[in-house]
Design an enzyme around this catalytic site. Structure first.
Site, PDB file in Angstrom:
ATOM      1  N   CYS A 109      -8.976 -43.288  -9.390  1.00  0.00           N
ATOM      2  CA  CYS A 109      -9.901 -42.597  -8.501  1.00  0.00           C
ATOM      3  C   CYS A 109      -9.513 -42.857  -7.043  1.00  0.00           C
ATOM      4  CB  CYS A 109     -11.321 -43.084  -8.769  1.00  0.00           C
ATOM      5  SG  CYS A 109     -12.514 -42.660  -7.491  1.00  0.00           S
ATOM      6  N   GLU A 110      -9.396 -41.810  -6.251  1.00  0.00           N
ATOM      7  CA  GLU A 110      -8.963 -41.998  -4.871  1.00  0.00           C
ATOM      8  C   GLU A 110     -10.063 -42.567  -3.971  1.00  0.00           C
ATOM      9  OE1 GLU A 110      -9.534 -37.758  -2.549  1.00  0.00           O
ATOM     10  OE2 GLU A 110      -7.699 -38.061  -3.683  1.00  0.00           O
ATOM     11  N   HIS A 111     -11.294 -42.611  -4.463  1.00  0.00           N
ATOM     12  CA  HIS A 111     -12.389 -43.125  -3.648  1.00  0.00           C
ATOM     13  C   HIS A 111     -12.582 -44.630  -3.776  1.00  0.00           C
ATOM     14  CE1 HIS A 111     -13.722 -38.794  -4.232  1.00  0.00           C
ATOM     15  NE2 HIS A 111     -13.419 -38.915  -2.961  1.00  0.00           N
ATOM     16  N   HIS A 112     -12.257 -45.176  -4.948  1.00  0.00           N
ATOM     17  CA  HIS A 112     -12.427 -46.609  -5.163  1.00  0.00           C
ATOM     18  C   HIS A 112     -11.178 -47.283  -5.734  1.00  0.00           C
ATOM     19  CE1 HIS A 112     -16.591 -44.960  -5.314  1.00  0.00           C
ATOM     20  NE2 HIS A 112     -16.852 -46.027  -4.588  1.00  0.00           N
ATOM     21  N   GLN A 150     -10.564 -35.734 -10.550  1.00  0.00           N
ATOM     22  CA  GLN A 150     -10.218 -35.045 -11.792  1.00  0.00           C
ATOM     23  C   GLN A 150     -10.050 -33.547 -11.598  1.00  0.00           C
ATOM     24  OE1 GLN A 150     -12.304 -36.534 -15.237  1.00  0.00           O
ATOM     25  NE2 GLN A 150     -12.165 -34.578 -16.291  1.00  0.00           N
ATOM     26  N   HIS A 178     -14.473 -42.601 -15.968  1.00  0.00           N
ATOM     27  CA  HIS A 178     -14.194 -43.092 -14.618  1.00  0.00           C
ATOM     28  C   HIS A 178     -14.804 -44.479 -14.469  1.00  0.00           C
ATOM     29  CE1 HIS A 178     -13.060 -39.053 -12.758  1.00  0.00           C
ATOM     30  NE2 HIS A 178     -13.410 -38.762 -14.004  1.00  0.00           N
ATOM     31  N   CYS A 180     -15.186 -46.073 -11.852  1.00  0.00           N
ATOM     32  CA  CYS A 180     -16.065 -46.159 -10.682  1.00  0.00           C
ATOM     33  C   CYS A 180     -17.488 -45.743 -11.047  1.00  0.00           C
ATOM     34  CB  CYS A 180     -15.536 -45.307  -9.527  1.00  0.00           C
ATOM     35  SG  CYS A 180     -15.202 -43.596  -9.933  1.00  0.00           S
TER      36      CYS A 180
END
Length: 217
Positions: A109-112, A150, A178, A180
């Site tokens: 995940c690019e956010h976490h 995704q 995910h 996250c």
């Protein structure tokens, strides 16, 4: 961006572009330089957490972490690592659906920067070109091994295959967990996310339904 917007963007898994956001100088440094720099930065992170890097178990962690990021988890960022997708003339005139199921997804995940794990199912209807089945798996693996959301992953795979096969008749379904979601925030360990992207003849409800029934079985 304030802290509320940062949290909101991450928790809603929103992406800003179909293309992976990269700086113009993303590949000016060698992999060796990147590993050296990340090793230094991660050493500082571990020290800020209060960890004792003189301990034998931890002393090599910054290097292992950096090497893993550059050469393994995010190798798909660098175009030089893109697999060569060989296509062949459809000499036998096969014009029915061809499906590759249960392709392993290991992404982040690019956010976490936490894992996304699951399966991809891909179908296409050949026109003039066909592709070796293992090449589809390699293409999925390449796009998965970069910081992702995704929805973007589904679109990147779809569009690449459409260009490679010279047909819009491609469909991509991804179902994934995910971490996250399951290990932080709501901490729901039972949920997963499904995305579907398609074009061409898969816009036809009967053809799309046939594909979905096949992967559902």
């Amino acid at each position: 961006m304030d802290k509320y917007k940062i949290e909101t963007l991450g928790d809603n898994h929103i992406s800003t572009s179909v293309r992976t956001p990269l700086r113009p100088d993303a590949f000016e440094k060698s992999d060796e330089e990147k590993i050296k720099n990340i090793q230094s930065y991660f050493t500082k992170i571990m020290e800020e957490l209060g960890l004792d890097l003189t301990d034998d178990s931890l002393s090599g962690t910054p290097y292992r972490f950096a090497k893993m990021y550059v050469e393994e988890l995010f190798y798909g960022l660098d175009p030089k690592n893109k697999p060569k997708i060989s296509v062949f003339d459809n000499k036998y005139g096969y014009d029915k659906m061809l499906v590759e199921q249960n392709i392993t997804i290991n992404s982040s995940c690019e956010h976490h920067f936490l894992p996304i794990t699951g399966k991809a199912h891909i179908g296409y209807i050949p026109k003039n070109k066909v592709v070796g089945l293992s090449k589809i798996n390699r293409l999925v693996d390449y796009y998965a091994h970069r910081p992702q959301v995704q929805e973007r992953l589904s679109l990147q795979i779809l569009r690449d295959l459409q260009n490679t096969l010279e047909t819009d008749d491609v469909i991509v379904v991804i179902s994934a967990e995910h971490l996250c979601v399951s290990s932080r925030g709501i901490k729901d360990s039972n949920s997963f996310t499904t995305t579907i992207e398609y074009g061409g003849r898969f816009e036809n409800e009967r053809i799309k339904s046939d594909f979905l029934k096949l992967i559902g079985s």
